[in-house]
Design an enzyme around this catalytic site. Sequence first.
Site, PDB file in Angstrom:
ATOM      1  CD  GLU A 104      -2.941  -1.207   2.253  1.00 62.54           C
ATOM      2  OE1 GLU A 104      -2.827  -0.409   3.208  1.00 62.54           O
ATOM      3  OE2 GLU A 104      -3.885  -2.016   2.144  1.00 62.54           O
ATOM      4  CD  GLU A 142      -4.396 -11.275  -5.449  1.00 64.80           C
ATOM      5  OE1 GLU A 142      -3.839 -10.236  -5.049  1.00 64.80           O
ATOM      6  OE2 GLU A 142      -5.567 -11.570  -5.167  1.00 64.80           O
TER       7      GLU A 142
HETATM    8  N1  THU Z   1      -5.785  -6.651  -2.197  1.00 66.87           N
HETATM    9  C1  THU Z   1      -4.957  -7.622  -2.675  1.00 66.87           C
HETATM   10  O1  THU Z   1      -3.770  -7.691  -2.325  1.00 66.87           O
HETATM   11  N2  THU Z   1      -5.456  -8.498  -3.578  1.00 66.87           N
HETATM   12  C2  THU Z   1      -6.733  -8.483  -4.067  1.00 66.87           C
HETATM   13  O2  THU Z   1      -7.063  -9.264  -4.940  1.00 66.87           O
HETATM   14  C3  THU Z   1      -7.691  -7.505  -3.549  1.00 66.87           C
HETATM   15  C4  THU Z   1      -7.166  -6.509  -2.587  1.00 66.87           C
HETATM   16  C5  THU Z   1      -5.253  -5.691  -1.231  1.00 66.87           C
HETATM   17  C6  THU Z   1      -5.114  -4.295  -1.751  1.00 66.87           C
HETATM   18  C7  THU Z   1      -5.168  -3.488  -0.493  1.00 66.87           C
HETATM   19  O3  THU Z   1      -3.871  -3.390   0.047  1.00 66.87           O
HETATM   20  C8  THU Z   1      -6.022  -4.299   0.448  1.00 66.87           C
HETATM   21  O4  THU Z   1      -6.113  -5.606  -0.118  1.00 66.87           O
HETATM   22  C9  THU Z   1      -7.419  -3.755   0.653  1.00 66.87           C
HETATM   23  O5  THU Z   1      -8.037  -3.502  -0.546  1.00 66.87           O
END
Ligand code: THU
Length: 129
Positions: free
Chosen positions: A44, A55
Site C-alpha cells: 500500500e 497477486e
Molecule cells: N488486495 C490484494 O492484495 N489483492 C486483491 O485481490 C484484492 C485486494 C489488497 C489491496 C489493499 O492493500 C487491500 O487488499 C485492501 O483492498
Amino acid sequence: MVDADLLQAARDALGRSHAPYSRFHVAAAVRAHDGRVFVGVNVENASYGLTVCAERVAVFSAVAAGATQLEQMALTTEPAPTLPEHSMPCGACRQVMAEFMQPSAGVLVDRVGSFQLAELLPHPFVLSP
Ligand code: THU
C-alpha cells in the site's frame, strides 16, 4: 491442483505485507513452469491509488525473473476480527493472471477453496489472434 507447499510459501510471506492503511494483509505465491516459486504481498501507499495487490506483485516478480508460464497460484490473507476472513482475487489481478496462466491453471484461495483460472475469469481480454 495447487500443492500445499505453495500455500505455505504464501503464508510465510504474509508478514511482509505492507498494509498500514487498510490493515488487510494479503500474500500470494505462484509456481512457474520450471518449478520456481515467487511470492508477492500487497504493497500500500499513502497515496492510496498506488497500492498494488499481492497477486500482481507475485506475477510481476516472476516475470521479472524470466518466468512467464505460471502454473499455479496460492493466496492467503490474515484473519482479523473486523476484516473479511478471506479474499478472492480482484478483477484486475484476474486479468493479469490470464496473461501468464492457462485457463486450466489452479488458484487456491486459503480457507475458501480451489478454482481454475477460467472459473474466476471466463472471458479475459486478449489481443492475440
Ligand atoms: N488486495 C490484494 O492484495 N489483492 C486483491 O485481490 C484484492 C485486494 C489488497 C489491496 C489493499 O492493500 C487491500 O487488499 C485492501 O483492498
